[in-house]
Enzyme design. Structure first.
Site, mmCIF file in Angstrom:
data_model
loop_
_atom_site.group_PDB
_atom_site.id
_atom_site.type_symbol
_atom_site.label_atom_id
_atom_site.label_comp_id
_atom_site.label_asym_id
_atom_site.label_seq_id
_atom_site.Cartn_x
_atom_site.Cartn_y
_atom_site.Cartn_z
ATOM 1 N N GLU A 40 66.293 50.171 -79.526
ATOM 2 C CA GLU A 40 67.380 51.132 -79.626
ATOM 3 C C GLU A 40 67.323 51.699 -81.051
ATOM 4 O OE1 GLU A 40 71.163 49.408 -78.644
ATOM 5 O OE2 GLU A 40 72.202 51.282 -79.117
ATOM 6 N N ARG A 305 64.488 34.561 -78.270
ATOM 7 C CA ARG A 305 64.341 35.449 -79.417
ATOM 8 C C ARG A 305 63.927 34.644 -80.643
ATOM 9 N NH1 ARG A 305 68.287 38.962 -79.586
ATOM 10 N NH2 ARG A 305 68.365 39.314 -81.817
ATOM 11 N N LYS A 315 70.260 43.541 -86.483
ATOM 12 C CA LYS A 315 70.319 44.851 -87.130
ATOM 13 C C LYS A 315 71.673 45.068 -87.783
ATOM 14 C CE LYS A 315 68.314 46.939 -83.445
ATOM 15 N NZ LYS A 315 67.938 47.980 -82.521
HETATM 16 P P1 ATP Z 1 69.416 42.939 -82.864
HETATM 17 O O1 ATP Z 1 70.011 41.901 -81.961
HETATM 18 O O2 ATP Z 1 68.643 42.396 -84.000
HETATM 19 O O3 ATP Z 1 70.383 43.972 -83.295
HETATM 20 P P2 ATP Z 1 68.504 44.273 -80.569
HETATM 21 O O4 ATP Z 1 68.162 43.280 -79.537
HETATM 22 O O5 ATP Z 1 69.792 44.979 -80.452
HETATM 23 O O6 ATP Z 1 68.321 43.633 -81.993
HETATM 24 P P3 ATP Z 1 66.759 46.289 -79.625
HETATM 25 O O7 ATP Z 1 66.387 47.529 -80.327
HETATM 26 O O8 ATP Z 1 67.642 46.382 -78.446
HETATM 27 O O9 ATP Z 1 67.395 45.339 -80.729
HETATM 28 O O10 ATP Z 1 65.477 45.427 -79.306
HETATM 29 C C1 ATP Z 1 64.285 45.920 -78.768
HETATM 30 C C2 ATP Z 1 63.545 44.769 -78.140
HETATM 31 O O11 ATP Z 1 63.277 43.769 -79.105
HETATM 32 C C3 ATP Z 1 64.351 44.133 -77.034
HETATM 33 O O12 ATP Z 1 63.501 43.919 -75.923
HETATM 34 C C4 ATP Z 1 64.802 42.832 -77.621
HETATM 35 O O13 ATP Z 1 64.936 41.866 -76.623
HETATM 36 C C5 ATP Z 1 63.679 42.514 -78.610
HETATM 37 N N1 ATP Z 1 64.184 41.694 -79.701
HETATM 38 C C6 ATP Z 1 65.242 41.958 -80.498
HETATM 39 N N2 ATP Z 1 65.454 40.962 -81.364
HETATM 40 C C7 ATP Z 1 64.494 40.035 -81.130
HETATM 41 C C8 ATP Z 1 64.177 38.761 -81.698
HETATM 42 N N3 ATP Z 1 64.891 38.241 -82.695
HETATM 43 N N4 ATP Z 1 63.118 38.094 -81.192
HETATM 44 C C9 ATP Z 1 62.387 38.616 -80.205
HETATM 45 N N5 ATP Z 1 62.626 39.799 -79.622
HETATM 46 C C10 ATP Z 1 63.673 40.506 -80.069
HETATM 47 MG MG MG Z 2 69.933 45.636 -78.166
#
Ligand code: ATP
Ligand code: MG
Length: 601
Positions: A40, A305, A315
């Site tokens: 995102e 994760r 983020k």
């Molecule tokens: P955050 O929780 O850090 O704000 P997010 O999950 O909202 O991150 P996205 O942009 O939605 O961030 O993530 C894109 C992809 O990266 C998704 O498929 C998510 O599952 C994966 N992802 C995000 N954080 C992690 C992590 N710590 N380890 C592994 N994969 C991750």
């Molecule tokens: Mg997300």
């Protein structure tokens, strides 16, 4: 498992997701394996995303498949082109040279197609590149490219009586939803007629209602144990411009609706995400199943994760550090962001090696930051050029060398090379050594320099400390020594051994440079375990020193990694010391050994 240095040639790791994919390949279930990485664009990517990128692109690479870099851009108010650009740069850097660009990008002019197949409505993106498309203009995928198709899908669900327009506001909807142990109640708007729903949804799209006035909801089951199935919202009203579609839309699909349909449109076979989406999977399947689509459906698989000690990995929290100026920006080298790690000098191959080493599991855990540090050292050790540098200089005078004499010493560039090459470093009457390589009160087994003691100056000769000169405050300002030049390589006493070898640079043939030394950003392993994570920031996470470097570093290159002998791995700071800059600024990527345990104890 460990991965060979050249990880493009390394055997692929194995894990439960790759096992599932291998099974499907063996069954010939799909014509091609297609995964996606769906960030995102509401922040910068961090090393957790790197794990997901390496997993998704890795599986595509290993199976001659495809991995779509797709912006999950359905929330215009939180998104920004700044984030889009940074994500693109980070993904390209991380997979550059490792995976073909064409496995992540689509032809720039590919547009989604709506069509009817055997009486069923289908949506399709002709994104698979022909083999001869080299040079074609490539672009990332966007969920927003499918807003028309998503709208059509929503209308299809309304027509089947499986979606309705609801006038409850967010607060009321919360009350109606119930709780995991308490069934919800049906919305009073749930039984609107199909024609009324079609009319209201069209008017939502036309902009007749203000933000929050109405939503489109799936009609599933308000008593379902899984709360995500309790008539979830599919669309909401947001009068906001979108960075891709401009002012065209004032209704936007929710993540759960957009994601599965986008996966289907792109022909994704394995939709891999983190464990918190496990509870969303029934909804993912419900939507696709009820759309009655003609092609094979994608399936969602979840993994744990990445969490790493001594940092935060969300983020939202990283954004707080940036906005409150607690770090110097998203690319601050102390940040766990991909751009921060890159600026710090971490090679992309080290992050890929790390992602391979940690593996993929179903259980959330905290990864020791030492695992990352290991991967970085393992990657830098074979390739970094060895150089001499002094971070905290104290002058040392070789009293038996005349001023002006220069003795050229051969220094090895990298002992790890099969045929190591050498360069010349100048030994002169005045040199610098690091202050902590001398002590007047040596503890037992101290092999560095002490009054009356001997050490070898690396690549030069053995010296003996005759006299210690101090200033009025008692601080050592000069060490007066004699050099035994016969202990140089090729000299009569070349074989003479002493216990300690220290690094040094000529005081008259050296460069000044700003060197930034980094430590962990937080003082505790789990800063967000309780209270405000920011109270655990490490006040000593950055130290800036003026160092003395051997003069060959005048020609340091931004893409080259250096090992300053005995001090760690260093890289030019790409922001403050770009090519042609008048000053040299180096970042310490990492120390040679893990010193944290000792320092903290
Ligand atoms: P955050 O929780 O850090 O704000 P997010 O999950 O909202 O991150 P996205 O942009 O939605 O961030 O993530 C894109 C992809 O990266 C998704 O498929 C998510 O599952 C994966 N992802 C995000 N954080 C992690 C992590 N710590 N380890 C592994 N994969 C991750
Ligand atoms: Mg997300």
């Amino acid at each position: 498992m460990t991965v060979a240095q050249n990880d493009t040639a390394a055997p692929a790791p194995s894990d439960f997701i790759r096992d599932i994919v291998a099974q499907h390949v063996a069954e010939k279930r799909y014509a091609k394996i297609v995964t996606r990485f769906p960030p995102e664009p509401n922040g910068y990517l961090h090393i957790g995303h790197a794990k997901s990128i390496c997993l998704n692109f890795g599986i595509a690479r290993e199976n001659n498949g495809q991995c779509n870099l797709r912006f999950d851009d359905t929330n215009p108010t939180k998104e920004d082109v700044e984030y889009v650009d940074s994500i693109l740069a980070d993904v390209k850097w991380l997979i550059g040279g490792w995976a073909d660009d064409r496995i992540g990008f689509k032809p720039a002019d590919a547009t989604p197609v709506s069509r009817t197949v055997d009486g069923k409505q289908d949506f399709f993106l002709p994104a698979i590149l022909p083999a001869d498309a080299a040079g074609a203009k490539l672009a990332p995928f966007h969920a927003s490219d499918y807003f028309d198709q998503l709208y059509e899908c929503a209308v299809a669900l309304i027509r089947k009586g499986q979606a309705f327009v609801c006038d409850l506001n967010a607060e009321e909807m919360d009350k109606y939803r119930g709780a995991p142990d308490k069934p919800g109640r049906e919305s009073p708007f749930r039984n609107r007629s199909i024609s009324e729903n079609l009319d209201l949804f069209a008017r939502m799209k036309a902009g007749e209602f203000p933000d929050g006035a109405r939503t489109l909801r799936a009609k599933i089951d308000m008593t379902a144990p899984n709360v995500w199935l309790r008539d979830p919202v599919l669309y909401r009203i947001r009068h906001a411009d979108h960075h891709q579609t401009g002012g065209k839309w004032c209704i936007y699909p929710m993540y759960d609706f957009a994601h599965c349909v986008s996966d289907y449109i792109e022909g994704i076979t394995h939709s891999i995400c983190t464990l918190e989406f496990e509870v969303h999977r029934p909804l993912y399947d419900w939507i696709l199943t009820n759309l009655d689509l003609p092609r094979p459906l994608p399936h969602q698989y979840e993994f744990a994760r990445l969490n790493i000690g001594y940092t935060v990995m969300s983020k939202r929290k990283l954004m707080q550090l940036v906005q409150e100026k607690l770090v110097c920006g998203w690319d601050d080298p102390r940040m766990p962001t991909i751009c921060g790690l890159r600026r710090r000098g971490v090679p992309a191959s080290a992050l890929r090696r790390f992602a391979y080493n940690i593996g993929v599991t179903k259980f959330n855990s905290l990864t020791d930051v030492a695992v990352l540090e290991h991967a970085i050292r393992d990657e830098l050790n074979p390739s970094a050029l060895r150089r001499l540098a002094v971070l905290d200089p104290v002058k040392l005078v070789l009293t038996n060398l005349p001023a002006g004499q220069v003795i050229e010493c051969d220094a090895v560039n990298n002992p790890q090379d099969e045929n190591p090459t050498t360069r010349k470093v100048a030994l002169t009457r005045e040199v610098y050594i690091d202050r902590d390589d001398f002590t007047e009160t040596p503890p037992p087994k101290y092999f560095r320099l002490k009054p009356g003691g001997e050490v070898r100056l690396k690549y030069a000769c053995i010296i003996k400390c005759d006299e210690v000169v101090k200033d009025a405050t008692g601080q050592v300002v000069e060490l007066r020594c004699t050099a035994d030049l016969e202990t140089r390589s090729g000299g009569l006493n070349a074989g003479r051994k002493v216990k300690g070898t220290i690094h040094w640079v000529s005081a008259t043939h050296c460069l000044d440079a700003e060197v930034r030394l980094y430590d962990r950003l937080f003082t505790v392993a789990e800063p967000d375990a309780e209270g405000d994570f920011k109270q655990h920031l490490n006040p000593r996470s950055l130290a800036v020193v003026t160092a003395k470097l051997e003069s060959s570093l005048q020609d340091a290159r931004p893409d080259q990694r250096y090992q300053f002998e005995r001090l760690g791995y260093f890289a030019l700071d790409p922001v403050d010391s770009p090519p042609g800059a008048s000053r040299l600024v180096f970042n310490r990527t990492i120390t040679l050994k893990d010193t944290w345990g000792k320092a903290a104890g």
